[in-house]
Scaffold this active site. Structure first.
Site, short mmCIF file in Angstrom:
data_model
loop_
_atom_site.label_atom_id
_atom_site.label_comp_id
_atom_site.label_asym_id
_atom_site.label_seq_id
_atom_site.Cartn_x
_atom_site.Cartn_y
_atom_site.Cartn_z
N ALA A 143 -3.09 -9.06 9.75
CA ALA A 143 -1.82 -8.38 9.95
C ALA A 143 -1.82 -6.98 9.33
CB ALA A 143 -0.71 -9.21 9.32
N HIS A 177 -2.55 13.86 21.97
CA HIS A 177 -2.33 15.31 22.07
C HIS A 177 -3.68 16.03 22.13
CE1 HIS A 177 2.01 14.93 21.40
NE2 HIS A 177 1.66 13.91 20.63
N ARG A 217 -14.67 -11.56 5.64
CA ARG A 217 -15.50 -12.78 5.59
C ARG A 217 -15.88 -13.21 6.99
NH1 ARG A 217 -11.87 -17.04 6.81
NH2 ARG A 217 -9.73 -16.59 6.14
C1 LIG Z 1 -6.19 -12.90 8.44
C2 LIG Z 1 -5.45 -13.92 7.62
C3 LIG Z 1 -5.27 -15.20 8.43
C4 LIG Z 1 -6.29 -14.18 6.39
O1 LIG Z 1 -5.59 -15.11 5.60
P1 LIG Z 1 -6.32 -15.91 4.43
O2 LIG Z 1 -7.48 -16.66 4.96
O3 LIG Z 1 -5.28 -16.67 3.71
O4 LIG Z 1 -6.82 -14.72 3.54
P2 LIG Z 1 -8.07 -14.74 2.59
O5 LIG Z 1 -7.80 -15.63 1.44
O6 LIG Z 1 -9.31 -15.04 3.35
O7 LIG Z 1 -8.09 -13.20 2.11
C5 LIG Z 1 -9.27 -12.63 1.68
C6 LIG Z 1 -8.97 -11.23 1.16
O8 LIG Z 1 -8.43 -10.43 2.22
C7 LIG Z 1 -7.18 -9.86 1.84
N1 LIG Z 1 -6.29 -9.85 2.98
C8 LIG Z 1 -5.84 -10.91 3.70
N2 LIG Z 1 -5.02 -10.49 4.67
C9 LIG Z 1 -4.95 -9.14 4.56
C10 LIG Z 1 -4.25 -8.15 5.28
N3 LIG Z 1 -3.44 -8.46 6.29
N4 LIG Z 1 -4.43 -6.87 4.93
C11 LIG Z 1 -5.22 -6.52 3.89
N5 LIG Z 1 -5.91 -7.43 3.16
C12 LIG Z 1 -5.76 -8.72 3.49
C13 LIG Z 1 -6.66 -10.80 0.76
O9 LIG Z 1 -5.77 -10.14 -0.09
C14 LIG Z 1 -7.93 -11.20 0.08
O10 LIG Z 1 -8.31 -10.18 -0.81
P3 LIG Z 1 -9.05 -10.52 -2.23
O11 LIG Z 1 -10.32 -11.24 -1.86
O12 LIG Z 1 -9.26 -9.19 -2.86
O13 LIG Z 1 -8.11 -11.40 -2.98
C15 LIG Z 1 -4.04 -13.44 7.20
O14 LIG Z 1 -4.16 -12.43 6.23
C16 LIG Z 1 -3.21 -12.82 8.32
O15 LIG Z 1 -3.31 -11.64 8.64
N6 LIG Z 1 -2.28 -13.65 8.90
C17 LIG Z 1 -1.28 -13.17 9.82
C18 LIG Z 1 -1.60 -13.52 11.26
C19 LIG Z 1 -0.52 -13.06 12.16
O16 LIG Z 1 -0.26 -11.87 12.26
N7 LIG Z 1 0.12 -14.05 12.84
C20 LIG Z 1 1.29 -13.83 13.68
C21 LIG Z 1 1.08 -13.04 14.91
S1 LIG Z 1 0.16 -13.70 16.20
#
Ligand SMILES: CC(C)(COP(=O)(O)OP(=O)(O)OC[C@H]1O[C@@H](n2cnc3c(N)ncnc32)[C@H](O)[C@@H]1OP(=O)(O)O)[C@@H](O)C(=O)NCCC(=O)NCCS
Length: 201
Positions: free
Chosen positions: A173, A133, A196
């Site tokens: 996600a 908008h 990270r």
């Molecule tokens: C990105 C991802 C793979 C990371 O998973 P992971 O390696 O198990 O996560 P980590 O242990 O490295 O997380 C590190 C920190 O980030 C945070 N975090 C992880 N995912 C997060 C999210 N989606 N939103 C906000 N914070 C998130 C965790 O809570 C953690 O916080 P902390 O250190 O305070 O405890 C996972 O969160 C994700 O988003 N997976 C979904 C992928 C997806 O959408 N697949 C299907 C469609 S193609």
């Protein structure tokens, strides 16, 4: 070769139906792309009916071997709307690299949206370079979006105007990306921040 028995039958029928629908929708999507003047490279496939809208004097180009999932039957992640690839104004330019995958993704462009190769967009992702908008004083000007190759956007990720994302970066996600992200990191949250680096072995 998987044995056909009562246990595997539902799975195999489902695979067959999805394959058949993919051929059907790919046929019609190619016609729709041609109708809208979308430059679609070979070997793109469509599951469910995507929506193309190309404004006059704008450009949409889609690289080879991209996959578009636009219907809840396409996969099991929970797609809630079709892929929408739209230019909103004259001069807008959407460029999508080869081998990208989209599930219920909206790409809406008023200026420029460039996606590199092999980008994976999870279910219901939104990529836009505009606040839509523009006549509203609360908005800022449109700004281009650039996403590097091999980036993965998780489910329900939103990428907003002016953002660039470096190659190989994984956006977790549900994140909302309001500022640019470097290459080779995992980033998460609203607003999205680096959590990270990605360590390659
Ligand atoms: C990105 C991802 C793979 C990371 O998973 P992971 O390696 O198990 O996560 P980590 O242990 O490295 O997380 C590190 C920190 O980030 C945070 N975090 C992880 N995912 C997060 C999210 N989606 N939103 C906000 N914070 C998130 C965790 O809570 C953690 O916080 P902390 O250190 O305070 O405890 C996972 O969160 C994700 O988003 N997976 C979904 C992928 C997806 O959408 N697949 C299907 C469609 S193609």
């Amino acid at each position: 070769m998987r044995q056909i028995d009562r246990d595997s039958l539902p799975h195999l029928v489902d695979v067959f139906c999805r394959m058949t629908k993919r051929y059907y929708y790919t046929f019609w999507a190619r016609i729709a792309a041609r109708w809208w003047g979308v430059a679609l490279c070979p070997n793109c496939s469509f599951s469910g009916r995507p929506r193309f809208r190309r404004h006059p004097q704008s450009r949409i180009s889609i690289g080879a071997a991209c996959k578009f999932n636009s219907s809840p039957f396409s996969n099991l992640i929970g797609i809630n709307h079709p892929c929408i690839i739209a230019t909103l104004r004259e001069g807008a330019d959407i460029q999508i690299g080869t081998g990208c995958g989209f599930s219920g993704t909206t790409i809406a462009c008023a200026k420029k949206v460039v996606l590199g190769k092999n980008i994976r967009c999870g279910a219901n992702t939104l990529i836009t370079d505009t606040d839509w908008h523009n006549d509203d004083v609360r908005t800022n000007p449109d700004a281009p979006v650039a996403i590097g190759e091999n980036v993965w956007l998780g489910v329900n990720v939103t990428v907003l105007k002016g953002v660039s994302i470096g190659e190989n970066t994984f956006v977790a996600a549900g994140s909302i990306v309001t500022k640019s992200l470097p290459a080779n990191v995992v980033a998460a949250g609203c607003p999205c921040k680096v959590i990270r680096p990605i360590l390659f072995l």
